[in-house]
Design a protein around this motif. Structure first.
Motif, PDB file in Angstrom:
ATOM      1  N   GLU A 115      32.537 -32.011 -14.897  1.00 49.56           N
ATOM      2  CA  GLU A 115      33.663 -32.167 -14.497  1.00 49.56           C
ATOM      3  C   GLU A 115      33.839 -30.725 -14.944  1.00 49.56           C
ATOM      4  N   LEU A 116      34.172 -30.761 -16.305  1.00 47.58           N
ATOM      5  CA  LEU A 116      34.534 -29.199 -16.755  1.00 47.58           C
ATOM      6  C   LEU A 116      34.119 -27.921 -16.160  1.00 47.58           C
ATOM      7  N   VAL A 117      32.948 -28.296 -16.572  1.00 51.78           N
ATOM      8  CA  VAL A 117      32.335 -26.560 -15.691  1.00 51.78           C
ATOM      9  C   VAL A 117      31.777 -27.285 -14.306  1.00 51.78           C
ATOM     10  N   ARG A 118      31.901 -27.813 -14.078  1.00 56.42           N
ATOM     11  CA  ARG A 118      31.645 -28.053 -11.940  1.00 56.42           C
ATOM     12  C   ARG A 118      33.041 -27.294 -11.767  1.00 56.42           C
ATOM     13  N   VAL A 119      34.231 -26.973 -12.534  1.00 60.49           N
ATOM     14  CA  VAL A 119      35.174 -26.843 -11.779  1.00 60.49           C
ATOM     15  C   VAL A 119      34.751 -25.040 -12.481  1.00 60.49           C
TER      16      VAL A 119
ATOM     17  N   SER B  60      34.169 -19.601 -10.728  1.00 57.21           N
ATOM     18  CA  SER B  60      33.200 -17.895 -10.776  1.00 57.21           C
ATOM     19  C   SER B  60      32.731 -18.096  -9.724  1.00 57.21           C
ATOM     20  N   VAL B  61      32.081 -18.804  -8.919  1.00 55.50           N
ATOM     21  CA  VAL B  61      31.235 -18.410  -7.646  1.00 55.50           C
ATOM     22  C   VAL B  61      32.872 -17.770  -6.619  1.00 55.50           C
ATOM     23  N   GLN B  62      34.160 -18.542  -6.628  1.00 59.82           N
ATOM     24  CA  GLN B  62      35.259 -18.088  -6.058  1.00 59.82           C
ATOM     25  C   GLN B  62      35.850 -16.246  -6.022  1.00 59.82           C
TER      26      GLN B  62
ATOM     27  N   ILE C 287      26.161 -20.324 -16.059  1.00 55.97           N
ATOM     28  CA  ILE C 287      27.139 -21.364 -16.013  1.00 55.97           C
ATOM     29  C   ILE C 287      26.495 -22.409 -14.697  1.00 55.97           C
ATOM     30  N   SER C 288      25.947 -22.175 -13.792  1.00 53.88           N
ATOM     31  CA  SER C 288      25.084 -23.275 -12.649  1.00 53.88           C
ATOM     32  C   SER C 288      23.529 -23.380 -13.943  1.00 53.88           C
TER      33      SER C 288
END
Length: 57
Positions: free
Chosen positions: A11-15, A20-22, A34-35
């Motif tokens: 969950e932390l890495v997903r956020v 990062s994408v934004q 990260i992905s």
């Protein structure tokens, strides 16, 4: 790492990935790093669930 710890880390890495994408876009090196890390965590939890399921049967 326990199941709960792994799920929390996912969950932390997903956020982190979303941020990062934004900020940098989909093709940025940091976003891709990260992905890939998140992919590895997801594979770990899938393996955990697969092993748990097979131990029950």
């Amino acid at each position: 790492m326990s199941e709960k710890q792994l799920l929390n880390k996912i969950e932390l890495v997903r956020v982190e990935l979303i941020k990062s994408v934004q900020s940098h876009g989909y093709h940025n090196e940091e976003t891709i790093r990260i992905s890939k890390y998140l992919d590895g965590l997801i594979i770990k939890i899938q393996k955990y669930y697969y092993k748990s399921k097979n131990m029950i049967n």
